[in-house]
Scaffold this motif. Sequence first.
Motif, PDB file in Angstrom:
ATOM      1  N   TYR A   1      45.150  13.565   4.659  1.00 47.03           N
ATOM      2  CA  TYR A   1      45.434  13.750   3.244  1.00 47.03           C
ATOM      3  C   TYR A   1      46.643  12.922   2.689  1.00 47.03           C
ATOM      4  O   TYR A   1      46.949  12.641   1.406  1.00 47.03           O
ATOM      5  CB  TYR A   1      45.630  15.133   2.821  1.00 47.03           C
ATOM      6  N   LEU A   2      47.524  12.784   3.727  1.00 44.66           N
ATOM      7  CA  LEU A   2      48.804  12.182   3.671  1.00 44.66           C
ATOM      8  C   LEU A   2      49.145  10.701   4.506  1.00 44.66           C
ATOM      9  O   LEU A   2      48.086  10.450   5.152  1.00 44.66           O
ATOM     10  CB  LEU A   2      49.978  13.152   4.042  1.00 44.66           C
ATOM     11  N   GLU A   3      50.062  10.205   4.070  1.00 46.77           N
ATOM     12  CA  GLU A   3      50.479   9.036   4.943  1.00 46.77           C
ATOM     13  C   GLU A   3      50.707   9.526   6.216  1.00 46.77           C
ATOM     14  O   GLU A   3      51.169  10.392   6.662  1.00 46.77           O
ATOM     15  CB  GLU A   3      51.673   8.259   4.439  1.00 46.77           C
ATOM     16  N   PRO A   4      50.064   8.632   7.304  1.00 45.72           N
ATOM     17  CA  PRO A   4      50.204   8.982   8.837  1.00 45.72           C
ATOM     18  C   PRO A   4      51.806   9.140   9.308  1.00 45.72           C
ATOM     19  O   PRO A   4      52.431   8.393   8.481  1.00 45.72           O
ATOM     20  CB  PRO A   4      49.684   7.604   9.568  1.00 45.72           C
ATOM     21  N   PHE A   5      51.845  10.020  10.202  1.00 47.69           N
ATOM     22  CA  PHE A   5      53.330   9.971  10.575  1.00 47.69           C
ATOM     23  C   PHE A   5      53.170  10.263  12.071  1.00 47.69           C
ATOM     24  O   PHE A   5      52.023  10.622  12.633  1.00 47.69           O
ATOM     25  CB  PHE A   5      54.255  11.121   9.941  1.00 47.69           C
ATOM     26  N   ALA A   6      54.191  10.112  12.864  1.00 45.44           N
ATOM     27  CA  ALA A   6      54.270  10.260  14.377  1.00 45.44           C
ATOM     28  C   ALA A   6      53.790  11.775  14.897  1.00 45.44           C
ATOM     29  O   ALA A   6      54.225  12.785  14.379  1.00 45.44           O
ATOM     30  CB  ALA A   6      55.526   9.956  14.929  1.00 45.44           C
TER      31      ALA A   6
ATOM     32  N   PRO B   1      60.905  23.878  10.557  1.00 45.46           N
ATOM     33  CA  PRO B   1      61.490  22.793   9.741  1.00 45.46           C
ATOM     34  C   PRO B   1      60.263  21.764   9.351  1.00 45.46           C
ATOM     35  O   PRO B   1      60.119  21.123   8.347  1.00 45.46           O
ATOM     36  CB  PRO B   1      62.521  22.368  10.342  1.00 45.46           C
ATOM     37  N   LYS B   2      59.432  21.446  10.554  1.00 50.66           N
ATOM     38  CA  LYS B   2      58.654  20.385  10.243  1.00 50.66           C
ATOM     39  C   LYS B   2      57.315  20.652   9.388  1.00 50.66           C
ATOM     40  O   LYS B   2      56.871  19.966   8.707  1.00 50.66           O
ATOM     41  CB  LYS B   2      58.158  19.636  11.656  1.00 50.66           C
ATOM     42  N   ASP B   3      57.284  22.013   9.606  1.00 51.74           N
ATOM     43  CA  ASP B   3      56.140  22.488   8.627  1.00 51.74           C
ATOM     44  C   ASP B   3      56.776  22.455   7.262  1.00 51.74           C
ATOM     45  O   ASP B   3      55.720  22.178   6.329  1.00 51.74           O
ATOM     46  CB  ASP B   3      55.917  23.981   9.239  1.00 51.74           C
ATOM     47  N   TYR B   4      57.839  22.854   6.898  1.00 53.51           N
ATOM     48  CA  TYR B   4      58.252  22.922   5.608  1.00 53.51           C
ATOM     49  C   TYR B   4      58.146  21.431   4.818  1.00 53.51           C
ATOM     50  O   TYR B   4      57.901  21.370   3.885  1.00 53.51           O
ATOM     51  CB  TYR B   4      59.799  23.393   5.602  1.00 53.51           C
ATOM     52  N   SER B   5      58.626  20.423   5.862  1.00 49.84           N
ATOM     53  CA  SER B   5      58.592  19.186   5.474  1.00 49.84           C
ATOM     54  C   SER B   5      57.159  18.535   5.135  1.00 49.84           C
ATOM     55  O   SER B   5      56.969  17.785   3.990  1.00 49.84           O
ATOM     56  CB  SER B   5      59.124  18.249   6.567  1.00 49.84           C
ATOM     57  N   ARG B   6      56.458  18.962   5.718  1.00 51.00           N
ATOM     58  CA  ARG B   6      54.810  18.518   5.601  1.00 51.00           C
ATOM     59  C   ARG B   6      54.285  19.225   4.438  1.00 51.00           C
ATOM     60  O   ARG B   6      53.808  18.602   3.506  1.00 51.00           O
ATOM     61  CB  ARG B   6      53.951  19.177   6.718  1.00 51.00           C
ATOM     62  N   ILE B   7      54.837  20.514   4.060  1.00 53.58           N
ATOM     63  CA  ILE B   7      54.519  21.279   2.945  1.00 53.58           C
ATOM     64  C   ILE B   7      55.181  20.145   1.731  1.00 53.58           C
ATOM     65  O   ILE B   7      54.305  20.261   0.594  1.00 53.58           O
ATOM     66  CB  ILE B   7      55.030  22.545   2.873  1.00 53.58           C
TER      67      ILE B   7
ATOM     68  N   ILE C   1      53.057  18.575  -1.572  1.00 48.14           N
ATOM     69  CA  ILE C   1      53.181  18.886  -3.059  1.00 48.14           C
ATOM     70  C   ILE C   1      53.462  17.683  -3.621  1.00 48.14           C
ATOM     71  O   ILE C   1      52.836  17.595  -4.838  1.00 48.14           O
ATOM     72  CB  ILE C   1      54.633  19.937  -3.027  1.00 48.14           C
ATOM     73  N   GLU C   2      54.252  16.560  -3.067  1.00 45.41           N
ATOM     74  CA  GLU C   2      54.671  15.534  -3.777  1.00 45.41           C
ATOM     75  C   GLU C   2      53.250  14.513  -3.879  1.00 45.41           C
ATOM     76  O   GLU C   2      53.368  13.845  -4.685  1.00 45.41           O
ATOM     77  CB  GLU C   2      55.524  14.736  -3.153  1.00 45.41           C
ATOM     78  N   SER C   3      52.188  14.787  -2.881  1.00 41.85           N
ATOM     79  CA  SER C   3      51.148  13.838  -3.131  1.00 41.85           C
ATOM     80  C   SER C   3      50.177  14.340  -4.223  1.00 41.85           C
ATOM     81  O   SER C   3      49.355  13.453  -4.567  1.00 41.85           O
ATOM     82  CB  SER C   3      50.222  14.081  -1.533  1.00 41.85           C
TER      83      SER C   3
ATOM     84  N   LEU D   1      62.073  24.172  -3.886  1.00 45.98           N
ATOM     85  CA  LEU D   1      61.472  23.599  -5.219  1.00 45.98           C
ATOM     86  C   LEU D   1      62.142  23.435  -6.363  1.00 45.98           C
ATOM     87  O   LEU D   1      61.758  23.444  -7.461  1.00 45.98           O
ATOM     88  CB  LEU D   1      60.003  24.120  -5.144  1.00 45.98           C
ATOM     89  N   ARG D   2      63.290  24.032  -6.482  1.00 48.92           N
ATOM     90  CA  ARG D   2      63.960  24.353  -7.759  1.00 48.92           C
ATOM     91  C   ARG D   2      64.438  23.253  -8.322  1.00 48.92           C
ATOM     92  O   ARG D   2      64.311  23.106  -9.741  1.00 48.92           O
ATOM     93  CB  ARG D   2      65.495  25.075  -7.409  1.00 48.92           C
ATOM     94  N   GLU D   3      64.497  22.047  -7.614  1.00 47.92           N
ATOM     95  CA  GLU D   3      64.670  20.868  -8.420  1.00 47.92           C
ATOM     96  C   GLU D   3      63.494  19.830  -8.742  1.00 47.92           C
ATOM     97  O   GLU D   3      63.856  18.936  -9.281  1.00 47.92           O
ATOM     98  CB  GLU D   3      65.971  20.161  -7.554  1.00 47.92           C
ATOM     99  N   LEU D   4      62.537  20.515  -8.408  1.00 50.80           N
ATOM    100  CA  LEU D   4      61.332  19.559  -8.510  1.00 50.80           C
ATOM    101  C   LEU D   4      60.710  19.834  -9.683  1.00 50.80           C
ATOM    102  O   LEU D   4      60.492  20.830 -10.453  1.00 50.80           O
ATOM    103  CB  LEU D   4      60.102  19.866  -7.378  1.00 50.80           C
TER     104      LEU D   4
END
Length: 172
Positions: free
Chosen positions: A31-36, A128-134, A138-140, A169-172
């Motif tokens: 669903y997203l750009e590949p990452f390591a 933290p890595k899970d929150y980053s993926r979330i 959202i941005e996708s 998400l307050r600022e998004l």
Amino acid sequence: MKDTISVINQMKADGVVGKYAIGGAVGATFYLEPFATIDIGIFVAFKQTPDSLLVSLSPVYDYLTARGYTLEGEYIVVEGWQVQFLPPGNPLEEEALEQAIETEIDGVEIWVMTAEHLVAIALKLGRPKDYSRILMFIESGKLDPGKLDSIFQRHQLVGKWEAFGDRFLREL
């Protein structure tokens, strides 16, 4: 990854495992750009042994080691990828496995967890890595808000989602 999935599909055809679904970071790359990432997390419906409440990975390891694949810690290296076979550990993961969608890699069929289930599992894990993926999901714009809310309701994640929103998400 195509060759690795071909081996997993053969295991399924041979009756070693039931339905499977790719989760985690590799699942997210559909669903997203590949990452390591260093491994493929495969959630598998294992066949339980009669008279036992425990799920045994022995049939998987026996099948793969008999074909020359090697163990490395909690992984088994299949066609160059470290694969971790995971039984669903809770109702959310069971649902994610059941509702996985079929897609393909270079003509090879593969089942992948839905984007919404990947987000819900990441939220539940809360690393933290899970929150980053979330945040990437959202941005996708690839999430169905209705499906996501429904999953959060069914699996008692509404409070965690609200806390996540307050924090990130307050600022998004």
